[in-house]
Design a protein around this motif. Sequence first.
Motif, PDB file in Angstrom:
ATOM      1  N   ILE A   1       0.775  -1.329   0.050  1.00  0.00           N
ATOM      2  CA  ILE A   1       0.175  -0.030   0.166  1.00  0.00           C
ATOM      3  C   ILE A   1       0.844   1.217   0.052  1.00  0.00           C
ATOM      4  CG2 ILE A   1      -1.623  -1.139   1.321  1.00  0.00           C
ATOM      5  CD1 ILE A   1      -0.981   0.424   3.736  1.00  0.00           C
ATOM      6  N   VAL A   2       2.101   1.038  -0.018  1.00  0.00           N
ATOM      7  CA  VAL A   2       3.087   2.375  -0.065  1.00  0.00           C
ATOM      8  C   VAL A   2       2.971   3.219  -0.994  1.00  0.00           C
ATOM      9  CG1 VAL A   2       4.998   1.517  -1.237  1.00  0.00           C
ATOM     10  CG2 VAL A   2       5.282   2.989   0.623  1.00  0.00           C
ATOM     11  N   GLY A   3       2.416   2.789  -2.282  1.00  0.00           N
ATOM     12  CA  GLY A   3       2.257   3.736  -3.307  1.00  0.00           C
ATOM     13  C   GLY A   3       0.956   4.913  -3.022  1.00  0.00           C
ATOM     14  N   ILE A   4      -0.046   4.085  -2.305  1.00  0.00           N
ATOM     15  CA  ILE A   4      -1.076   5.157  -2.120  1.00  0.00           C
ATOM     16  C   ILE A   4      -0.663   6.105  -0.844  1.00  0.00           C
ATOM     17  CG2 ILE A   4      -3.388   5.091  -1.291  1.00  0.00           C
ATOM     18  CD1 ILE A   4      -3.998   2.235  -2.377  1.00  0.00           C
ATOM     19  N   VAL A   5      -0.173   5.581  -0.153  1.00  0.00           N
ATOM     20  CA  VAL A   5       0.357   6.395   1.142  1.00  0.00           C
ATOM     21  C   VAL A   5       1.324   7.452   0.720  1.00  0.00           C
ATOM     22  CG1 VAL A   5       1.719   6.545   3.136  1.00  0.00           C
ATOM     23  CG2 VAL A   5       0.387   4.564   2.754  1.00  0.00           C
ATOM     24  N   ILE A   6       2.235   7.263  -0.298  1.00  0.00           N
ATOM     25  CA  ILE A   6       3.204   8.020  -0.936  1.00  0.00           C
ATOM     26  C   ILE A   6       2.255   9.113  -1.838  1.00  0.00           C
ATOM     27  CG2 ILE A   6       5.114   8.696  -2.478  1.00  0.00           C
ATOM     28  CD1 ILE A   6       6.002   5.987  -1.636  1.00  0.00           C
ATOM     29  N   ALA A   7       1.399   8.808  -2.541  1.00  0.00           N
ATOM     30  CA  ALA A   7       0.415   9.539  -3.425  1.00  0.00           C
ATOM     31  C   ALA A   7      -0.137  10.582  -2.446  1.00  0.00           C
ATOM     32  CB  ALA A   7      -0.517   8.709  -4.148  1.00  0.00           C
TER      33      ALA A   7
ATOM     34  N   THR B   1      -3.040  11.658  -8.695  1.00  0.00           N
ATOM     35  CA  THR B   1      -2.080  10.840  -8.077  1.00  0.00           C
ATOM     36  C   THR B   1      -2.483   9.436  -7.281  1.00  0.00           C
ATOM     37  OG1 THR B   1      -1.814  12.221  -6.147  1.00  0.00           O
ATOM     38  CG2 THR B   1      -0.309  12.629  -7.879  1.00  0.00           C
ATOM     39  N   ILE B   2      -3.734   9.727  -6.501  1.00  0.00           N
ATOM     40  CA  ILE B   2      -4.185   8.589  -5.456  1.00  0.00           C
ATOM     41  C   ILE B   2      -4.923   7.705  -6.749  1.00  0.00           C
ATOM     42  CG2 ILE B   2      -6.038   8.000  -4.122  1.00  0.00           C
ATOM     43  CD1 ILE B   2      -5.549  10.574  -2.661  1.00  0.00           C
ATOM     44  N   MET B   3      -5.815   8.242  -7.653  1.00  0.00           N
ATOM     45  CA  MET B   3      -6.359   7.156  -8.854  1.00  0.00           C
ATOM     46  C   MET B   3      -4.989   6.234  -9.493  1.00  0.00           C
ATOM     47  SD  MET B   3      -9.430   9.236 -10.439  1.00  0.00           S
ATOM     48  CE  MET B   3      -9.802   7.960 -11.379  1.00  0.00           C
ATOM     49  N   LEU B   4      -4.119   7.190  -9.860  1.00  0.00           N
ATOM     50  CA  LEU B   4      -3.055   6.341 -10.614  1.00  0.00           C
ATOM     51  C   LEU B   4      -2.115   5.184  -9.653  1.00  0.00           C
ATOM     52  CD1 LEU B   4      -1.072   6.150 -12.840  1.00  0.00           C
ATOM     53  CD2 LEU B   4       0.368   7.948 -11.987  1.00  0.00           C
ATOM     54  N   ALA B   5      -2.240   5.407  -8.228  1.00  0.00           N
ATOM     55  CA  ALA B   5      -1.632   4.561  -7.130  1.00  0.00           C
ATOM     56  C   ALA B   5      -2.676   3.472  -7.240  1.00  0.00           C
ATOM     57  CB  ALA B   5      -1.449   5.289  -6.083  1.00  0.00           C
ATOM     58  N   PHE B   6      -3.701   3.494  -7.277  1.00  0.00           N
ATOM     59  CA  PHE B   6      -4.653   2.651  -7.051  1.00  0.00           C
ATOM     60  C   PHE B   6      -4.772   1.988  -8.267  1.00  0.00           C
ATOM     61  CE2 PHE B   6      -6.995   4.626  -3.309  1.00  0.00           C
ATOM     62  CZ  PHE B   6      -7.041   3.244  -2.470  1.00  0.00           C
ATOM     63  N   GLY B   7      -4.781   2.627  -9.437  1.00  0.00           N
ATOM     64  CA  GLY B   7      -4.700   2.016 -10.940  1.00  0.00           C
ATOM     65  C   GLY B   7      -3.632   0.973 -10.964  1.00  0.00           C
ATOM     66  N   MET B   8      -2.397   1.418 -10.645  1.00  0.00           N
ATOM     67  CA  MET B   8      -1.258   0.531 -10.789  1.00  0.00           C
ATOM     68  C   MET B   8      -1.361  -0.577  -9.970  1.00  0.00           C
ATOM     69  SD  MET B   8       2.010   3.294 -11.235  1.00  0.00           S
ATOM     70  CE  MET B   8       1.749   4.230  -9.741  1.00  0.00           C
ATOM     71  N   MET B   9      -1.873  -0.465  -8.657  1.00  0.00           N
ATOM     72  CA  MET B   9      -1.992  -1.579  -7.854  1.00  0.00           C
ATOM     73  C   MET B   9      -2.931  -2.811  -8.213  1.00  0.00           C
ATOM     74  SD  MET B   9      -3.121  -1.725  -3.718  1.00  0.00           S
ATOM     75  CE  MET B   9      -4.664  -1.100  -3.929  1.00  0.00           C
TER      76      MET B   9
ATOM     77  N   ALA C   1       4.233  -0.768  -8.849  1.00  0.00           N
ATOM     78  CA  ALA C   1       3.413  -1.571  -8.013  1.00  0.00           C
ATOM     79  C   ALA C   1       3.616  -3.166  -8.398  1.00  0.00           C
ATOM     80  CB  ALA C   1       1.950  -1.217  -8.257  1.00  0.00           C
ATOM     81  N   GLY C   2       4.053  -3.124  -9.611  1.00  0.00           N
ATOM     82  CA  GLY C   2       4.504  -4.601 -10.157  1.00  0.00           C
ATOM     83  C   GLY C   2       5.607  -5.311  -9.120  1.00  0.00           C
ATOM     84  N   GLN C   3       6.388  -4.499  -8.572  1.00  0.00           N
ATOM     85  CA  GLN C   3       7.619  -5.008  -7.631  1.00  0.00           C
ATOM     86  C   GLN C   3       7.156  -5.369  -6.109  1.00  0.00           C
ATOM     87  OE1 GLN C   3      10.099  -5.381  -9.788  1.00  0.00           O
ATOM     88  NE2 GLN C   3       8.825  -4.352 -11.373  1.00  0.00           N
ATOM     89  N   MET C   4       5.803  -4.784  -5.836  1.00  0.00           N
ATOM     90  CA  MET C   4       5.356  -5.020  -4.584  1.00  0.00           C
ATOM     91  C   MET C   4       4.635  -6.239  -4.224  1.00  0.00           C
ATOM     92  SD  MET C   4       6.401  -2.352  -3.068  1.00  0.00           S
ATOM     93  CE  MET C   4       7.827  -2.629  -3.859  1.00  0.00           C
ATOM     94  N   PHE C   5       4.321  -7.377  -5.295  1.00  0.00           N
ATOM     95  CA  PHE C   5       3.594  -8.407  -5.211  1.00  0.00           C
ATOM     96  C   PHE C   5       4.431  -9.488  -5.755  1.00  0.00           C
ATOM     97  CE2 PHE C   5       0.631  -5.071  -6.088  1.00  0.00           C
ATOM     98  CZ  PHE C   5      -0.303  -5.179  -4.990  1.00  0.00           C
TER      99      PHE C   5
END
Length: 236
Positions: free
Chosen positions: A59-65, A170-178, A232-236
């Motif tokens: 979830i770090v991408g969303i937090v950073i966004a 940014t938040i939508m992009l973070a969710f989208g990438m995840m 986000a692909g590196q997080m799973f």
Amino acid sequence: MIRLLNADFTRLRKNKLFWLLSIFSIGLALFMIYTQYSDMKKYGEVIETEQLMINYSTIVGIVIAIFTSLFLGVEYSDGAIRNKISIGHKRTNIYLSNLVITTITSLFSYLLFLVIVSSIGIPLFGGITMSISKLLKLLGCIFVTIIAYVSIFTFLAMIISNKTITAIVTIMLAFGMMFYSLMAFDRLSQPEYIDTMIMKDGVQEIINTKNNHYLEGEKRKLIQLSIDIVPAGQMF
């Protein structure tokens, strides 16, 4: 550049969002430890501390966004960027200063999470079972991914002057990438062959058939490449 960094660090220390981010990192670590400890007591599950260490990365991408869009969005809404330019600071230096600040803050929040998980998790669940070299590689990958996230969101925050739009994008992009990474991993994890039950002469038989959802050839390579590119692909 040094003066910009000093000013930004001073603003960061006084910023409520920074302290909320720190509290969130600590709270998330404590929450994860509590839930895992409860499962261990109830169901006798074996908890790996190193797994807790990397859970935050999902979830770090969303937090950073959220942090980047709100922290840097103030630069435009309060006229800070205009003031910096008017007193002679270059746009490049302003951008680099913001990038450094958001990178350090994002890495600090994750390191804070690691410290809490390690200091409490290891006594509760036992030591690290994974090899140190492998753990360091995983943590290094997470650090690089955090920097990639920060770079993307800082760029967006600097080119979009409206704080609200920056936050939404940014938040939508973070969710989208995840979500894209999750779906892509699901497709790539499909087996090439699956067992299928059929009726033959009134008797059920199980045969091994080709999985229609299995990706092959260029399409599989393209999906794999997209996961390698998306942070986000590196997080799973």
